[in-house]
Design a protein around this motif. Structure first.
Motif, PDB file in Angstrom:
ATOM      1  N   THR A 267       0.821  -1.209   0.000  1.00 24.99           N
ATOM      2  CA  THR A 267       0.000   0.000   0.000  1.00 24.99           C
ATOM      3  C   THR A 267       0.857   1.261   0.000  1.00 24.99           C
ATOM      4  OG1 THR A 267      -0.155  -0.114   2.422  1.00 24.99           O
ATOM      5  CG2 THR A 267      -1.942  -1.121   1.141  1.00 24.99           C
ATOM      6  N   GLU A 268       2.022   1.227   0.650  1.00 31.26           N
ATOM      7  CA  GLU A 268       2.866   2.416   0.694  1.00 31.26           C
ATOM      8  C   GLU A 268       3.486   2.741  -0.656  1.00 31.26           C
ATOM      9  OE1 GLU A 268       4.957  -0.671   3.315  1.00 31.26           O
ATOM     10  OE2 GLU A 268       3.005  -0.406   2.378  1.00 31.26           O
ATOM     11  N   LEU A 269       3.525   1.759  -1.561  1.00 35.05           N
ATOM     12  CA  LEU A 269       4.080   1.978  -2.897  1.00 35.05           C
ATOM     13  C   LEU A 269       3.000   2.156  -3.961  1.00 35.05           C
ATOM     14  CD1 LEU A 269       7.002  -0.643  -2.956  1.00 35.05           C
ATOM     15  CD2 LEU A 269       7.052   1.740  -2.202  1.00 35.05           C
ATOM     16  N   TYR A 270       1.848   1.525  -3.763  1.00 34.99           N
ATOM     17  CA  TYR A 270       0.811   1.526  -4.799  1.00 34.99           C
ATOM     18  C   TYR A 270      -0.512   2.140  -4.356  1.00 34.99           C
ATOM     19  CZ  TYR A 270       3.879  -1.685  -7.305  1.00 34.99           C
ATOM     20  OH  TYR A 270       4.953  -2.256  -7.952  1.00 34.99           O
ATOM     21  N   GLY A 271      -0.671   2.424  -3.083  1.00 34.15           N
ATOM     22  CA  GLY A 271      -1.942   2.935  -2.592  1.00 34.15           C
ATOM     23  C   GLY A 271      -2.819   1.816  -2.048  1.00 34.15           C
ATOM     24  N   ASP A 272      -3.966   2.202  -1.480  1.00 28.98           N
ATOM     25  CA  ASP A 272      -4.871   1.225  -0.871  1.00 28.98           C
ATOM     26  C   ASP A 272      -5.531   0.328  -1.913  1.00 28.98           C
ATOM     27  OD1 ASP A 272      -4.468   1.894   1.795  1.00 28.98           O
ATOM     28  OD2 ASP A 272      -5.941   3.513   1.724  1.00 28.98           O
ATOM     29  N   VAL A 273      -6.069  -0.779  -1.400  1.00 33.87           N
ATOM     30  CA  VAL A 273      -6.720  -1.749  -2.287  1.00 33.87           C
ATOM     31  C   VAL A 273      -7.918  -1.104  -2.974  1.00 33.87           C
ATOM     32  CG1 VAL A 273      -5.956  -3.728  -0.944  1.00 33.87           C
ATOM     33  CG2 VAL A 273      -8.125  -2.623  -0.392  1.00 33.87           C
ATOM     34  N   LEU A 274      -8.354  -1.708  -4.067  1.00 33.70           N
ATOM     35  CA  LEU A 274      -9.410  -1.142  -4.900  1.00 33.70           C
ATOM     36  C   LEU A 274     -10.721  -1.907  -4.722  1.00 33.70           C
ATOM     37  CD1 LEU A 274      -7.300  -0.859  -8.177  1.00 33.70           C
ATOM     38  CD2 LEU A 274      -7.566   0.875  -6.390  1.00 33.70           C
ATOM     39  N   LYS A 275     -11.781  -1.301  -5.207  1.00 29.98           N
ATOM     40  CA  LYS A 275     -13.068  -1.992  -5.250  1.00 29.98           C
ATOM     41  C   LYS A 275     -13.565  -1.995  -6.689  1.00 29.98           C
ATOM     42  CE  LYS A 275     -15.464   2.245  -3.790  1.00 29.98           C
ATOM     43  NZ  LYS A 275     -16.368   2.834  -2.788  1.00 29.98           N
ATOM     44  N   LEU A 276     -14.284  -3.042  -7.037  1.00 36.71           N
ATOM     45  CA  LEU A 276     -14.775  -3.201  -8.404  1.00 36.71           C
ATOM     46  C   LEU A 276     -16.076  -2.428  -8.579  1.00 36.71           C
ATOM     47  CD1 LEU A 276     -14.263  -4.641 -11.118  1.00 36.71           C
ATOM     48  CD2 LEU A 276     -15.679  -6.519 -10.276  1.00 36.71           C
ATOM     49  N   SER A 277     -16.139  -1.598  -9.606  1.00 43.76           N
ATOM     50  CA  SER A 277     -17.332  -0.815  -9.897  1.00 43.76           C
ATOM     51  C   SER A 277     -17.783  -1.103 -11.324  1.00 43.76           C
ATOM     52  CB  SER A 277     -17.059   0.685  -9.732  1.00 43.76           C
ATOM     53  OG  SER A 277     -16.746   1.003  -8.390  1.00 43.76           O
ATOM     54  N   PHE A 278     -19.007  -0.665 -11.641  1.00 41.23           N
ATOM     55  CA  PHE A 278     -19.555  -0.901 -12.976  1.00 41.23           C
ATOM     56  C   PHE A 278     -20.109   0.409 -13.535  1.00 41.23           C
ATOM     57  CE2 PHE A 278     -19.663  -4.962 -10.865  1.00 41.23           C
ATOM     58  CZ  PHE A 278     -19.262  -5.849 -11.852  1.00 41.23           C
ATOM     59  N   GLY A 279     -19.691   0.713 -14.767  1.00 43.01           N
ATOM     60  CA  GLY A 279     -20.214   1.860 -15.465  1.00 43.01           C
ATOM     61  C   GLY A 279     -20.577   1.415 -16.853  1.00 43.01           C
ATOM     62  N   VAL A 280     -19.999   2.068 -17.858  1.00 48.53           N
ATOM     63  CA  VAL A 280     -20.142   1.560 -19.221  1.00 48.53           C
ATOM     64  C   VAL A 280     -19.495   0.176 -19.311  1.00 48.53           C
ATOM     65  CG1 VAL A 280     -19.543   1.970 -21.642  1.00 48.53           C
ATOM     66  CG2 VAL A 280     -20.142   3.889 -20.153  1.00 48.53           C
ATOM     67  N   ALA A 281     -18.430  -0.009 -18.545  1.00 46.12           N
ATOM     68  CA  ALA A 281     -17.731  -1.291 -18.448  1.00 46.12           C
ATOM     69  C   ALA A 281     -17.246  -1.438 -17.014  1.00 46.12           C
ATOM     70  CB  ALA A 281     -16.556  -1.331 -19.426  1.00 46.12           C
ATOM     71  N   PRO A 282     -16.951  -2.656 -16.571  1.00 45.00           N
ATOM     72  CA  PRO A 282     -16.418  -2.816 -15.213  1.00 45.00           C
ATOM     73  C   PRO A 282     -15.034  -2.177 -15.100  1.00 45.00           C
ATOM     74  CG  PRO A 282     -16.337  -4.884 -16.425  1.00 45.00           C
ATOM     75  CD  PRO A 282     -17.135  -3.942 -17.256  1.00 45.00           C
ATOM     76  N   TYR A 283     -14.753  -1.637 -13.938  1.00 43.66           N
ATOM     77  CA  TYR A 283     -13.450  -1.019 -13.701  1.00 43.66           C
ATOM     78  C   TYR A 283     -13.154  -1.029 -12.209  1.00 43.66           C
ATOM     79  CZ  TYR A 283     -15.961   3.166 -12.131  1.00 43.66           C
ATOM     80  OH  TYR A 283     -16.768   4.036 -11.455  1.00 43.66           O
ATOM     81  N   PHE A 284     -11.887  -0.841 -11.874  1.00 43.71           N
ATOM     82  CA  PHE A 284     -11.477  -0.805 -10.481  1.00 43.71           C
ATOM     83  C   PHE A 284     -11.431   0.642 -10.004  1.00 43.71           C
ATOM     84  CE2 PHE A 284      -9.623  -4.838 -11.949  1.00 43.71           C
ATOM     85  CZ  PHE A 284     -10.153  -5.693 -10.990  1.00 43.71           C
ATOM     86  N   LYS A 285     -11.966   0.875  -8.823  1.00 47.40           N
ATOM     87  CA  LYS A 285     -12.094   2.221  -8.276  1.00 47.40           C
ATOM     88  C   LYS A 285     -11.353   2.321  -6.954  1.00 47.40           C
ATOM     89  CE  LYS A 285     -15.666   5.561  -6.875  1.00 47.40           C
ATOM     90  NZ  LYS A 285     -17.137   5.762  -6.719  1.00 47.40           N
TER      91      LYS A 285
END
Length: 345
Positions: A267-285
């Motif tokens: 996390t200190e190098l890449y940031g906190d974990v992501l959550k999966l969201s859906f819009g026009v297409a699925p993406y990580f938020k």
């Protein structure tokens, strides 16, 4: 390239593969040039990110994608997990830039000074001449690729053993001795997202290196037989579709792993974990906000791999269908005929 049975089929300048489809020497020139472009990007982007890196802001919140990988290898970090010595990064960038020039020159050399077809080459180079319909020669070349991939995995393991990599659990760089356990490696096939041990990860790479080198030697020494010779299609379109399928699979796996794993992606190098969201297409938020129109390194990496994997999958399906003889021009012709029928009716 798919010619649909017509030897006189030609392609436009944009169909880059058509220029090397039946020229093994030009194919190598293109490979070298592409490798040079990748090296150039890696070196140039390292310098670009280094120029905008701010020690006052957590690395994972700066949208960086190259520096976190280098930092994860334990390069130039202090005890706080911050880049304190930029010289190794500059040296790494310079190495890639010089390598890109060498590879680019190799591409031009193979293009202008070497035979377009390796069947006319001298010495061992002639052994790498190939025909897309010759499974024996294709698997011979595949074997060499697998061996080089295996050597790369060994280099990673040795780096971790001798130099060390960043350990998110301790917040420092430490050496890692691989845990070579086949049962452990097999057990992670379905739950690899739960990996929390650097020793297990390095052990997996050691086992992978052995499998790659052994597989490479096997492919060099043997030819396809049995069901592999009967079921698989051997053509330029088919081989390209197989390659795109592999890239797509790795892209999806990497996107998923990067989104939640904090052992290889701290996390200190890449940031906190992501959550999966859906819009026009699925993406990580991003699970936390770091500012308007700002994204963590983890979000950039996960989504880039996800979208590229999706398009690689489409490319796989496209070329796989073409390799089986499907003519996409007939689709547009069918719609045109349907429209003509409606107008006449």
């Amino acid at each position: 390239m798919q010619s649909y049975g017509s030897p006189d089929t030609t392609y436009g300048w944009w169909a880059g593969n058509s220029g090397v489809a039946n020229r093994s020497g030009s194919f190598i020139a293109a490979h070298a040039a592409h490798a040079g472009l990748m090296m150039f990007w890696a070196g140039a982007f390292t310098l670009f990110e280094l120029a905008r890196y701010n020690t006052a802001i957590p690395m994972g919140e700066q949208g960086l994608i190259v520096l976190p990988h280098l930092a994860g290898l334990g390069i130039g970090l202090n005890e706080a997990g911050e880049i304190s010595n930029t010289e190794p990064y500059i040296a790494t960038a310079a190495f890639h830039m010089v390598s890109s020039a060498v590879l680019g020159a190799a591409g031009f050399w193979h293009l202008f000074r070497c035979p377009k077809d390796l069947s006319a080459a001298e010495g061992r180079a002639q052994k790498f001449d190939f025909d897309w319909k010759d499974p024996g020669k294709l698997t011979f070349i595949l074997g060499h690729h697998l061996i080089f991939l295996g050597l790369g995995a060994i280099a990673f393991v040795e780096w971790a053993k001798r130099h060390g990599i960043y350990d998110a659990a301790t917040g420092m760089v430490r050496t890692v001795e691989p845990n070579i356990d086949l049962n452990m490696v097999w057990g992670y096939q379905t739950n690899f997202l739960s990996i929390t041990s650097l020793e297990d990860i390095m052990g997996g790479h050691a086992v992978l290196a052995f499998a790659l080198i052994s597989g490479g030697a096997w492919h060099i020494a043997t030819k396809p037989f049995g069901i592999f010779k009967k079921v698989l299609i051997y053509s330029g379109e088919a081989v390209l579709s197989y390659s795109l399928a592999g890239l797509s699979l790795m892209g999806f796996v990497t996107a998923l792993w990067c989104s939640v794993n904090t052992t290889i992606y701290p996390t200190e190098l890449y940031g906190d974990v992501l959550k999966l969201s859906f819009g026009v297409a699925p993406y990580f938020k991003d699970s936390i906000s770091i500012g308007t129109d700002l994204y963590t390194s983890r979000a950039w990496l996960a989504n880039t791999h996800l979208f590229l994997a999706f398009f690689f999958l489409q490319g796989h399906l496209w070329h796989a269908l073409r390799s089986m003889g499907f003519d996409f021009k007939k689709v547009s012709e069918a719609f045109e005929n349907l429209e003509s029928t409606r107008v006449s009716a």
